[in-house]
Design an enzyme around this catalytic site. Structure first.
Site, PDB file in Angstrom:
ATOM      1  N   LYS A  45       0.993  -1.142  -0.100  1.00 33.08           N
ATOM      2  CA  LYS A  45       0.027   0.119   0.153  1.00 33.08           C
ATOM      3  C   LYS A  45       0.723   1.182   0.101  1.00 33.08           C
ATOM      4  O   LYS A  45       0.401   2.382  -0.438  1.00 33.08           O
ATOM      5  CB  LYS A  45      -0.906  -0.076   1.248  1.00 33.08           C
ATOM      6  CG  LYS A  45      -1.817  -1.233   1.371  1.00 33.08           C
ATOM      7  CD  LYS A  45      -2.611  -0.856   2.818  1.00 33.08           C
ATOM      8  CE  LYS A  45      -3.533  -2.179   2.712  1.00 33.08           C
ATOM      9  NZ  LYS A  45      -4.128  -2.039   3.951  1.00 33.08           N
ATOM     10  N   GLY A  46       2.189   1.171   0.453  1.00 30.20           N
ATOM     11  CA  GLY A  46       3.035   2.176   0.555  1.00 30.20           C
ATOM     12  C   GLY A  46       3.019   3.291  -0.451  1.00 30.20           C
ATOM     13  O   GLY A  46       3.377   4.491  -0.413  1.00 30.20           O
ATOM     14  N   GLU A 101       8.114   2.014  -6.191  1.00 29.99           N
ATOM     15  CA  GLU A 101       8.054   1.660  -4.577  1.00 29.99           C
ATOM     16  C   GLU A 101       8.160   2.817  -3.705  1.00 29.99           C
ATOM     17  O   GLU A 101       8.920   3.699  -4.123  1.00 29.99           O
ATOM     18  CB  GLU A 101       9.358   0.597  -4.449  1.00 29.99           C
ATOM     19  CG  GLU A 101       9.506   0.147  -3.078  1.00 29.99           C
ATOM     20  CD  GLU A 101       8.425  -1.017  -2.613  1.00 29.99           C
ATOM     21  OE1 GLU A 101       7.223  -0.492  -2.327  1.00 29.99           O
ATOM     22  OE2 GLU A 101       8.565  -2.108  -2.341  1.00 29.99           O
ATOM     23  N   ASP A 102       7.801   2.670  -2.547  1.00 29.89           N
ATOM     24  CA  ASP A 102       7.731   3.925  -1.524  1.00 29.89           C
ATOM     25  C   ASP A 102       9.379   4.071  -0.850  1.00 29.89           C
ATOM     26  O   ASP A 102       9.845   4.896  -1.021  1.00 29.89           O
ATOM     27  CB  ASP A 102       6.706   3.647  -0.486  1.00 29.89           C
ATOM     28  CG  ASP A 102       6.733   2.567   0.218  1.00 29.89           C
ATOM     29  OD1 ASP A 102       7.469   1.373  -0.080  1.00 29.89           O
ATOM     30  OD2 ASP A 102       5.948   2.087   1.199  1.00 29.89           O
ATOM     31  N   ASP A 105      14.664  -0.885   1.195  1.00 31.33           N
ATOM     32  CA  ASP A 105      15.322  -1.112   2.750  1.00 31.33           C
ATOM     33  C   ASP A 105      16.443  -2.045   2.384  1.00 31.33           C
ATOM     34  O   ASP A 105      17.355  -1.835   1.903  1.00 31.33           O
ATOM     35  CB  ASP A 105      14.004  -1.216   3.578  1.00 31.33           C
ATOM     36  CG  ASP A 105      14.636  -1.095   5.206  1.00 31.33           C
ATOM     37  OD1 ASP A 105      15.804  -1.077   5.098  1.00 31.33           O
ATOM     38  OD2 ASP A 105      13.588  -1.104   5.888  1.00 31.33           O
ATOM     39  N   LYS A 133      17.081   3.634   1.530  1.00 30.48           N
ATOM     40  CA  LYS A 133      17.833   3.533   2.748  1.00 30.48           C
ATOM     41  C   LYS A 133      18.898   2.391   2.488  1.00 30.48           C
ATOM     42  O   LYS A 133      18.876   1.284   3.017  1.00 30.48           O
ATOM     43  CB  LYS A 133      16.867   3.013   3.753  1.00 30.48           C
ATOM     44  CG  LYS A 133      17.373   2.984   4.938  1.00 30.48           C
ATOM     45  CD  LYS A 133      16.373   2.576   6.131  1.00 30.48           C
ATOM     46  CE  LYS A 133      14.878   3.083   6.134  1.00 30.48           C
ATOM     47  NZ  LYS A 133      14.288   2.344   7.182  1.00 30.48           N
ATOM     48  N   PHE A 154      13.268   4.846  11.005  1.00 29.29           N
ATOM     49  CA  PHE A 154      11.993   4.307  10.542  1.00 29.29           C
ATOM     50  C   PHE A 154      11.028   5.476  10.345  1.00 29.29           C
ATOM     51  O   PHE A 154      10.989   6.432  11.266  1.00 29.29           O
ATOM     52  CB  PHE A 154      11.080   3.329  11.848  1.00 29.29           C
ATOM     53  CG  PHE A 154       9.796   2.564  11.378  1.00 29.29           C
ATOM     54  CD1 PHE A 154      10.049   1.733  10.354  1.00 29.29           C
ATOM     55  CD2 PHE A 154       8.637   3.432  11.347  1.00 29.29           C
ATOM     56  CE1 PHE A 154       8.862   1.026   9.980  1.00 29.29           C
ATOM     57  CE2 PHE A 154       7.461   2.744  10.910  1.00 29.29           C
ATOM     58  CZ  PHE A 154       7.681   1.537  10.075  1.00 29.29           C
ATOM     59  N   VAL A 155      10.532   5.645   8.920  1.00 28.23           N
ATOM     60  CA  VAL A 155       9.764   6.681   8.589  1.00 28.23           C
ATOM     61  C   VAL A 155       8.292   6.638   8.162  1.00 28.23           C
ATOM     62  O   VAL A 155       8.082   5.200   8.007  1.00 28.23           O
ATOM     63  CB  VAL A 155      10.469   7.420   7.345  1.00 28.23           C
ATOM     64  CG1 VAL A 155      11.699   7.907   7.961  1.00 28.23           C
ATOM     65  CG2 VAL A 155      10.518   6.371   6.338  1.00 28.23           C
ATOM     66  N   ASP A 161       3.409   3.729   6.437  1.00 29.89           N
ATOM     67  CA  ASP A 161       2.743   3.617   7.633  1.00 29.89           C
ATOM     68  C   ASP A 161       3.620   3.004   8.731  1.00 29.89           C
ATOM     69  O   ASP A 161       4.447   2.131   8.503  1.00 29.89           O
ATOM     70  CB  ASP A 161       1.503   2.844   7.453  1.00 29.89           C
ATOM     71  CG  ASP A 161       1.757   1.325   7.293  1.00 29.89           C
ATOM     72  OD1 ASP A 161       1.099   0.737   7.846  1.00 29.89           O
ATOM     73  OD2 ASP A 161       2.608   1.047   6.400  1.00 29.89           O
ATOM     74  N   ARG A 167      -0.202   7.070   7.001  1.00 34.30           N
ATOM     75  CA  ARG A 167      -0.153   7.262   5.555  1.00 34.30           C
ATOM     76  C   ARG A 167      -0.609   8.576   5.010  1.00 34.30           C
ATOM     77  O   ARG A 167       0.042   9.176   3.931  1.00 34.30           O
ATOM     78  CB  ARG A 167      -0.905   6.078   4.963  1.00 34.30           C
ATOM     79  CG  ARG A 167      -0.475   4.770   5.138  1.00 34.30           C
ATOM     80  CD  ARG A 167      -1.245   3.649   4.188  1.00 34.30           C
ATOM     81  NE  ARG A 167      -1.025   2.175   4.656  1.00 34.30           N
ATOM     82  CZ  ARG A 167      -0.215   1.709   4.468  1.00 34.30           C
ATOM     83  NH1 ARG A 167       0.876   2.080   3.646  1.00 34.30           N
ATOM     84  NH2 ARG A 167       0.075   0.183   4.692  1.00 34.30           N
TER      85      ARG A 167
END
Length: 178
Positions: A45-46, A101-102, A105, A133, A154-155, A161, A167
């Site tokens: 969902k990001g 992609e959001d 990582d 990241k 962590f963001v 979210d 979000r």
């Protein structure tokens, strides 16, 4: 924005900076994909906010599809086990694809998605990520279009979210828990 007790938010990237960068990415993609059949694949969902803004910033006819995958569950760290929750609705044969992609990582989830999409008959597959990241990277993945490189924090916000919260923030914020 209201937070839960013991949480606070610190702006890492302002909405204004994000929008300026999304517009730059849109112009670059527009130039790179002239006269090509382009499909954006948002990873739910990001990425939903980023995909919407990016699609409007690209001055080309394009299609949009979505995949939903899970490697986090309710945790704040990836488990490394990727499950497809929603696959693509349309064929990618003969199309040029950008996976949107959001955040990149560890790279584990995106590496899986990249391979999955490449196997679906696309003429080309590239990756566009709002956030990168690199300090957490376990698998090398090619990020062709990058919004911002961020530190190992962590963001949340702009689609990202924690337990489905935050979000709707316009900024990307550090989530600080006390």
């Amino acid at each position: 924005m209201q937070t839960l007790p013991g949480e606070r938010l610190e702006v890492l990237l302002s909405a204004r900076d994000i929008q300026a960068r999304v517009e730059q990415l849109g112009r670059r993609i527009t130039l790179d994909y002239q006269d090509k059949s382009l499909v954006l694949i948002g990873i739910l969902k990001g990425s939903f906010v980023f995909v919407a803004d990016l699609a409007r910033a690209i001055d080309l006819p394009l299609a949009v599809d979505f995949m939903a995958v899970s490697s986090y569950g309710h945790a704040t760290k990836s488990s490394g086990v990727v499950r497809i929750l929603k696959d693509l609705d349309y064929s990618l044969d003969g199309k040029h694809v950008i996976v949107v992609e959001d955040i990149v990582d560890t790279g584990l989830t995106l590496n899986y998605i990249y391979g999955h999409v490449r196997s679906r008959g696309a003429m080309s597959v590239k990756i566009c990520a709002l956030l990168d990241k690199p300090a957490r990277r376990q698998v090398a993945v090619p990020v062709h279009y990058k919004g911002f490189e961020i530190p190992d924090e962590f963001v949340v916000g702009y689609g990202l979210d924690v337990d489905e919260r935050y979000r709707n923030l316009s900024d990307v914020c550090r989530l600080v828990r006390s």
